[in-house]
Structure formats: C-alpha cells, structure tokens
Scaffold this motif. Structure first.
Motif, PDB file in Angstrom:
ATOM      1  N   PRO A  58     -79.460  39.436  62.694  1.00  0.00           N
ATOM      2  CA  PRO A  58     -79.197  38.034  63.004  1.00  0.00           C
ATOM      3  C   PRO A  58     -77.871  37.872  63.732  1.00  0.00           C
ATOM      4  N   ARG A  59     -77.816  36.894  64.604  1.00  0.00           N
ATOM      5  CA  ARG A  59     -76.533  36.553  65.239  1.00  0.00           C
ATOM      6  C   ARG A  59     -75.659  35.890  64.179  1.00  0.00           C
ATOM      7  N   SER A  77     -81.618  37.894  66.192  1.00  0.00           N
ATOM      8  CA  SER A  77     -82.529  36.891  65.658  1.00  0.00           C
ATOM      9  C   SER A  77     -81.717  35.721  65.131  1.00  0.00           C
ATOM     10  N   LYS A  78     -82.396  34.649  64.831  1.00  0.00           N
ATOM     11  CA  LYS A  78     -81.742  33.520  64.184  1.00  0.00           C
ATOM     12  C   LYS A  78     -81.454  33.876  62.733  1.00  0.00           C
ATOM     13  N   ARG A  89     -74.903  35.890  57.662  1.00  0.00           N
ATOM     14  CA  ARG A  89     -76.173  35.193  57.778  1.00  0.00           C
ATOM     15  C   ARG A  89     -77.296  36.204  57.575  1.00  0.00           C
ATOM     16  N   PRO A 425     -82.460  38.054  72.795  1.00  0.00           N
ATOM     17  CA  PRO A 425     -82.925  37.298  71.629  1.00  0.00           C
ATOM     18  C   PRO A 425     -84.294  37.751  71.135  1.00  0.00           C
TER      19      PRO A 425
END
Length: 427
Positions: A58-59, A77-78, A89, A425
């Motif tokens: 994740p970012r 990823s989110k 995160r 992404p």
C-alpha cells in the motif's frame, strides 16, 4: 605432443537461473520498524544476487517517492490506517487485480510478508494461478491483542493466521524456539530464517562523547537505553520502573529513549528527566546505541527483536527476558543477563544489580559484539534464497542454467530485466 584427436575438457560450475520474486507487504523502507528493515535487507540481497523483485504494497501516508533500484518494481495499492499504528496503512483486498497483474507477467514465486487483507488476497491469487507461495511470520498479533482491549479476538486471530500460513508452502520464522512453538500450534512447513545485523553500521567505535554531553552525562556516568516503538505491547513501562530503582542506587544514571509511538507523551510526563531522541537512522542511530552503556529490553511480544543484535553489535550490556533474539544471542552472565519471561521483579532486580557494578558492565560490553560477529545479512539472504529454491523444486520447477547469450552484468536475462525501478498503481 597433442594430436588432432586430443580433447580439451573444461568444467564449469552450473549457474542458477534468476528468479522473479513477487513480495507482498504492508510495510517497506523507508518506514522504520523491524519488518520493514528486515525486508529491505532481504530485497537488497536478492537484487545484488541478480534476481528481480516486485514489491506489492500500500502507498503509505505522506509518501512522496519510491525506492529507486535497478531490478526493483514497486506496485502500489490503496490502503487504510492500521489501528494503533496510524503512521502505517494496510492494503485492501485485491485478489482479482493481483490475478490480472500476475496473469499478465507471472512471477516465479510469491512471498507474503504481512497477513492483512492484501496478504490474504495474494495467497488466494497465487493459489488460483498455481504459483508457489512462501510467507514470513514477523509479528505475534495474537499477543498484541491483549494490549489493545481486544483479548477476546486472540483465538480467531490465531485461527486466521494459521489458516493463511498453512496455505503457503513454507513459513519462515526467525528463531528455533518459534519454529517449535508454531509447529506445536498447528502451523505447517515452518522453517528457520534468522535475522542479520548491519555489522558495517553498528559498533562500539561510534561512541560519541559529544552526544553523551547532550544527554547531560558527565564522565563515566551510566546511560540506560531503549530503542524501539513507544507502545503498550513493548512493555516500556517496565523500563521506567527499572530506571527509578537504579536511580535510587546510582543517582547520576541517565535514561534515553530512541523511537516514537503513542506512549511518548505519557512517558514524557511520567519521566521528564529522560531524553527522548525520537526516531534515529543510519550513523545517528549507531552513535545513540554506542554512546549508552546498559540496554533494557522488556518486550514479550517479539518474534525476534532486531534491536537486541544491534545493541550487542554496539557493545552494550543487555538485560532482557529469555525469549526471541535474546534467548539465541545472550549467554546470561557472559555478555548480558536473561531473566524468566514475564517476571517483572527479576527484570528490575537484574537491571539494578548490573547498573551498580561497573566492572560487570564493562565485562559484558567487551563480550557483546562477539555474539553477533557472524550474523551478516548476506548470509540471511542466502538462506532465504535456498528456501525459495527448495519450494520451487517441490513445485516442479527445475533450475536450468542461464545461457551465456542471455546473461548480463546484473545476472538477469536481458529481456526480463527492468531498466529502472518504477511504481505503478494496482488500484
């Protein structure tokens, strides 16, 4: 005299083929924690050995750039904030997207580092694509639960972790005792992958009189150090208890905390005379270690505890519970002191007895670095690679040589090599 029928026979050692390794993790450098640091060393080792690595993660919050390294491909990823770890995160479920990503360009093997939704998705996607999978067990989440008021979730968390790891073909853990523990708890295919220490970074030679003066130290006054996250699960309150008991016998003793976390404000209020140095890195971290004298490590939730070998490499006398890295590296009475895990009274007493005995501290410090002299990260990377190869061989992949015409300086086939690292992404 040679004739035309003479044969010249030369033998060459077989060259193992390069691997494309997909690594799935919730944390990665430059984040500061044991998992990120360990993974950073392993990834660097794989790249130096000529393999390509794709890191799916994740970012993170406030992240501006990604690591730049030839052969490294970062797929972001989110993510959403991790409870009690707001600076980190965890990735969201992404099975279908990972199937698409790896279906278009198959990795040789998938290694899952963390067990959140992204890690579970990676296991599911790899199984769907019939890719070999390995995993790491880094964090005792089932032990952490009792520190955050969710003790009732200990059993389901344990069941979730066991199910995830048992869907992989090898679960790597850092100590022999943890191999035995997880095996007894129903985990399968558990194998040892120890941890290293950056011997070129940490050492007694980095001791700084100037830094000690900043801490208010005069001459040989002893300094107690704790390095790590200032949080409940690290049991940092016991360090304060030991410091107060020591101070009653050694009034000039100083206490230094290196690190940050949710308990920093409370610790500052409870012990205003302590020095809170915050997060330190690189040479500054090495100087903070080496400029102290006594390292107290009261955590009982570690799977390893990278700070213990770093403290030993820096020449500190260590007091710790007899678990994780300390159990493997410390010979109690020789290069430190081990006390029974969970025995707070014994921990405080051991810290006091050591603090009032400068000659014993000096003896422990002189022996400390020898305990980790053979713990290089390069050797750990070799063991990691050996485990990956073993899994691949069981999965049915032979290790053919790389033809000379396809080889290059990096050791990767030219058509598969990434010219530059890049982040793209996933979601």
């Amino acid at each position: 005299m040679k004739t035309s029928d003479d044969l010249l026979i030369e033998s060459f050692a077989p060259q193992l083929s390069s691997l494309r390794i997909a690594v799935v993790t919730e944390t990665f450098p430059p984040e500061v924690n044991g998992v990120a640091m360990t993974l950073g060393w392993l990834v660097n080792g794989m790249l130096q050995k000529g393999h390509s690595v794709q890191v799916v993660r994740p970012r993170q919050s406030r992240e501006q750039t990604t690591l730049q390294h030839e052969g490294l491909d970062e797929v972001l990823s989110k993510g959403v904030p991790l409870p009690a770890y707001g600076e980190l995160r965890f990735g969201m479920p992404s099975k279908s997207r990972l199937i698409k990503l790896w279906g278009e360009r198959r990795p040789d093997i998938v290694h899952v580092v963390t067990e959140g939704p992204l890690g579970w998705s990676a296991v599911a996607a790899a199984r769907k694509l019939q890719l070999p999978i390995t995993s790491s067990f880094h964090t005792n989440f089932q032990s952490y639960s009792q520190h955050y008021g969710i003790g009732l979730l200990k059993t389901p968390i344990e069941s979730y972790l066991r199910k995830l790891h048992n869907r992989t073909q090898a679960t790597m853990v850092p100590t022999r005792s943890l191999v035995q523990d997880l095996t007894a708890r129903g985990y399968e295919n558990v194998t040892l992958l120890s941890r290293g220490v950056a011997l070129e970074q940490f050492g007694p030679q980095h001791r700084s009189d100037a830094l000690r003066r900043q801490w208010g130290v005069q001459g040989d006054e002893p300094v107690i150090l704790l390095v790590g996250r200032l949080a409940k699960e690290k049991n940092v309150g016991l360090v304060l208890a030991a410091f107060r008991a020591i101070k009653a016998r050694v009034p000039d003793v100083k206490l230094v905390f290196v690190g940050d976390g949710p308990l920093r404000k409370a610790l500052t209020e409870a012990c205003p005379e302590a020095t809170f140095a915050g997060v330190q890195k690189g040479g500054d971290l090495a100087a903070h270690y080496a400029s102290a004298d006594l390292f107290l490590f009261p955590s009982m939730t570690e799977t390893y505890g990278n700070v213990v070998p770093e403290a030993l490499a820096s020449g500190l006398a260590v007091v710790s519970y007899d678990c994780a890295a300390a159990l493997e590296l410390i010979e109690s009475g020789n290069n430190g002191v081990l006390v029974p895990t969970g025995d707070d009274v014994s921990f405080v007493n051991a810290a006091v007895q050591l603090a009032v005995d400068p000659e014993r501290i000096a003896r422990f410090r002189a022996a400390a670095a020898k305990a980790v002299a053979d713990r290089s990260w390069d050797a750990v990377a070799d063991t990691f690679l050996h485990t990956l190869r073993s899994v691949l061989e069981r999965h049915g992949r032979p290790f053919a040589s790389v033809p000379a015409s396809r080889a290059n300086a990096s050791g990767l086939p030219a058509k598969e090599r990434l010219a530059h690292s890049h982040a793209r992404p996933l979601l």
